[in-house]
Design a protein around this motif. Sequence first.
Motif, short mmCIF file in Angstrom:
data_model
loop_
_atom_site.label_atom_id
_atom_site.label_comp_id
_atom_site.label_asym_id
_atom_site.label_seq_id
_atom_site.Cartn_x
_atom_site.Cartn_y
_atom_site.Cartn_z
N ARG A 241 0.83 -1.22 0.00
CA ARG A 241 0.00 0.00 0.00
C ARG A 241 0.85 1.26 0.00
NH1 ARG A 241 -2.39 3.44 -1.32
NH2 ARG A 241 -4.35 4.35 -0.60
N VAL A 242 1.86 1.32 0.87
CA VAL A 242 2.65 2.55 1.00
C VAL A 242 3.57 2.73 -0.20
CG1 VAL A 242 4.33 3.76 2.43
CG2 VAL A 242 2.53 2.43 3.51
N ILE A 243 4.27 1.67 -0.60
CA ILE A 243 5.16 1.78 -1.76
C ILE A 243 4.34 2.01 -3.03
CG2 ILE A 243 6.88 0.58 -3.16
CD1 ILE A 243 7.79 -0.85 -0.66
N GLY A 244 3.17 1.38 -3.10
CA GLY A 244 2.31 1.59 -4.27
C GLY A 244 1.85 3.03 -4.38
N ALA A 245 1.61 3.69 -3.25
CA ALA A 245 1.22 5.10 -3.27
C ALA A 245 2.36 5.96 -3.81
CB ALA A 245 0.83 5.55 -1.87
N SER A 246 3.61 5.61 -3.49
CA SER A 246 4.76 6.36 -4.03
C SER A 246 4.92 6.12 -5.52
CB SER A 246 6.03 5.96 -3.28
OG SER A 246 5.95 6.30 -1.90
N LEU A 247 4.67 4.89 -5.96
CA LEU A 247 4.84 4.57 -7.38
C LEU A 247 3.70 5.13 -8.23
CD1 LEU A 247 6.06 0.87 -7.14
CD2 LEU A 247 7.32 2.76 -8.18
N ALA A 248 2.56 5.44 -7.60
CA ALA A 248 1.41 5.93 -8.37
C ALA A 248 1.72 7.23 -9.09
CB ALA A 248 0.21 6.09 -7.46
N GLY A 249 2.61 8.05 -8.51
CA GLY A 249 2.95 9.32 -9.15
C GLY A 249 4.24 9.30 -9.92
N PHE A 250 4.83 8.11 -10.08
CA PHE A 250 6.10 8.02 -10.79
C PHE A 250 5.87 7.88 -12.29
CE2 PHE A 250 9.63 5.47 -12.52
CZ PHE A 250 10.68 6.33 -12.25
N ASP A 251 6.68 8.58 -13.08
CA ASP A 251 6.58 8.52 -14.54
C ASP A 251 7.51 7.42 -15.05
OD1 ASP A 251 6.24 8.90 -17.20
OD2 ASP A 251 7.03 10.95 -17.26
N PHE A 252 6.94 6.28 -15.42
CA PHE A 252 7.74 5.14 -15.84
C PHE A 252 8.41 5.36 -17.19
CE2 PHE A 252 4.87 3.24 -12.75
CZ PHE A 252 5.74 2.45 -12.02
N SER A 253 8.02 6.41 -17.92
CA SER A 253 8.67 6.68 -19.20
C SER A 253 10.13 7.07 -18.99
CB SER A 253 7.93 7.81 -19.93
OG SER A 253 7.97 9.02 -19.18
N ILE A 254 10.48 7.59 -17.82
CA ILE A 254 11.88 7.91 -17.52
C ILE A 254 12.69 6.64 -17.49
CG2 ILE A 254 13.43 8.98 -15.85
CD1 ILE A 254 11.10 10.67 -14.89
N GLN A 255 12.18 5.60 -16.83
CA GLN A 255 12.88 4.33 -16.80
C GLN A 255 12.97 3.71 -18.19
OE1 GLN A 255 10.81 1.26 -14.66
NE2 GLN A 255 12.59 -0.08 -14.53
N GLU A 256 11.89 3.80 -18.95
CA GLU A 256 11.90 3.26 -20.31
C GLU A 256 12.92 3.97 -21.18
OE1 GLU A 256 7.94 3.69 -21.62
OE2 GLU A 256 7.11 2.14 -20.29
N ALA A 257 13.06 5.29 -21.00
CA ALA A 257 14.05 6.04 -21.78
C ALA A 257 15.45 5.59 -21.43
CB ALA A 257 13.89 7.54 -21.51
N ALA A 258 15.73 5.35 -20.15
CA ALA A 258 17.06 4.89 -19.74
C ALA A 258 17.37 3.51 -20.32
CB ALA A 258 17.16 4.86 -18.22
N VAL A 259 16.38 2.62 -20.33
CA VAL A 259 16.58 1.29 -20.89
C VAL A 259 16.79 1.36 -22.39
CG1 VAL A 259 15.51 -0.98 -21.24
CG2 VAL A 259 15.30 0.17 -19.03
N SER A 260 16.04 2.23 -23.06
CA SER A 260 16.19 2.36 -24.52
C SER A 260 17.55 2.92 -24.91
CB SER A 260 15.08 3.27 -25.06
OG SER A 260 15.24 4.60 -24.59
N LEU A 261 18.20 3.64 -23.98
CA LEU A 261 19.53 4.17 -24.26
C LEU A 261 20.64 3.21 -23.88
CD1 LEU A 261 19.01 7.86 -23.09
CD2 LEU A 261 19.19 7.01 -25.43
N GLY A 262 20.28 2.00 -23.47
CA GLY A 262 21.29 0.97 -23.22
C GLY A 262 21.49 0.59 -21.78
N MET A 263 20.80 1.20 -20.83
CA MET A 263 20.97 0.84 -19.42
C MET A 263 20.24 -0.47 -19.13
SD MET A 263 20.02 3.02 -15.96
CE MET A 263 21.29 4.25 -16.29
N HIS A 264 20.85 -1.33 -18.32
CA HIS A 264 20.22 -2.59 -17.95
C HIS A 264 18.96 -2.31 -17.13
CE1 HIS A 264 19.63 -6.55 -16.07
NE2 HIS A 264 20.35 -7.03 -17.08
N PRO A 265 17.86 -3.06 -17.36
CA PRO A 265 16.61 -2.79 -16.62
C PRO A 265 16.79 -2.82 -15.10
CG PRO A 265 16.19 -4.27 -18.46
CD PRO A 265 17.68 -4.09 -18.39
N ALA A 266 17.60 -3.76 -14.61
CA ALA A 266 17.81 -3.83 -13.16
C ALA A 266 18.53 -2.58 -12.65
CB ALA A 266 18.61 -5.08 -12.80
N LYS A 267 19.52 -2.12 -13.40
CA LYS A 267 20.25 -0.91 -13.00
C LYS A 267 19.34 0.32 -13.10
CE LYS A 267 24.46 1.74 -13.84
NZ LYS A 267 25.69 1.88 -14.66
#
Length: 263
Positions: A149-175
Amino acid sequence: MTGRRIHPLSKAFGWLVILFLAGPIVIVIGTSVSDTRYLAFPPQGFTLKWYANVFNHSGFLDTFIISMQVAVGGTLIALVTGLAAAYALNRYRMKIPGWYGSVFFLPFFIPEIVFGFSLLKTLIVQFELPILPSLILGHAILCLPYMVRVIGASLAGFDFSIQEAAVSLGMHPAKAFWTIVLPNIRSGVIAGMVLAFITSLNDMAVALFLTGPGISTLPIEVFTYVQQFFDPTVSAVSVLLMGVTILVMVLIERSLGLSKTVQ
């Protein structure tokens, strides 16, 4: 521009709320230093012998160590599981059925006595797990809803496109998750860990079904002690337990806290 004056009724209500929250703590601290052989408030005299009695009672020390092992182990398991579940529920919310997230909140709605008996039948009777691992797993399940519940509330406002952009530029998904997602939800992770730790450390209803010969938790030991004695030792245990909780919260904040900058 001058600030708006606070209405006297608002001030009075605020002080009443503070008194309501702090009153029980003041009473417990007061009774723990009372120089009487029974719980008394206001305290009559001043003594620290009841704190010494806590350390002279081997049952309190032994069960405190077990409670800390269970609380830390259950919190870490709930953290790993809850973080993964909260991430999946928010990252793939369009693909996961809406009812699926409600499964993680079932421990909230099931009475703790029924929940503890179910864990007893499943973990100890059916799977024949030892008592200590059963306690840790049981408390991990009990604390899991707080994490999700608490972590989900923090993730609700996170823009996952930032993570997708980092992965598309060659960063490992885990990193990308470790360096981009996790720092942005640090406050939720800390809050979830604190809530889970406090819940596990103070739980008695579930632990009552999962303890056995030679293994018990501090709340159960305190409950057993109160049935035999009515001296301020139980208040001293409560004050020390509050101190340990505050210390753990400070350590978590210092190591993972909100003030820590991302390197």
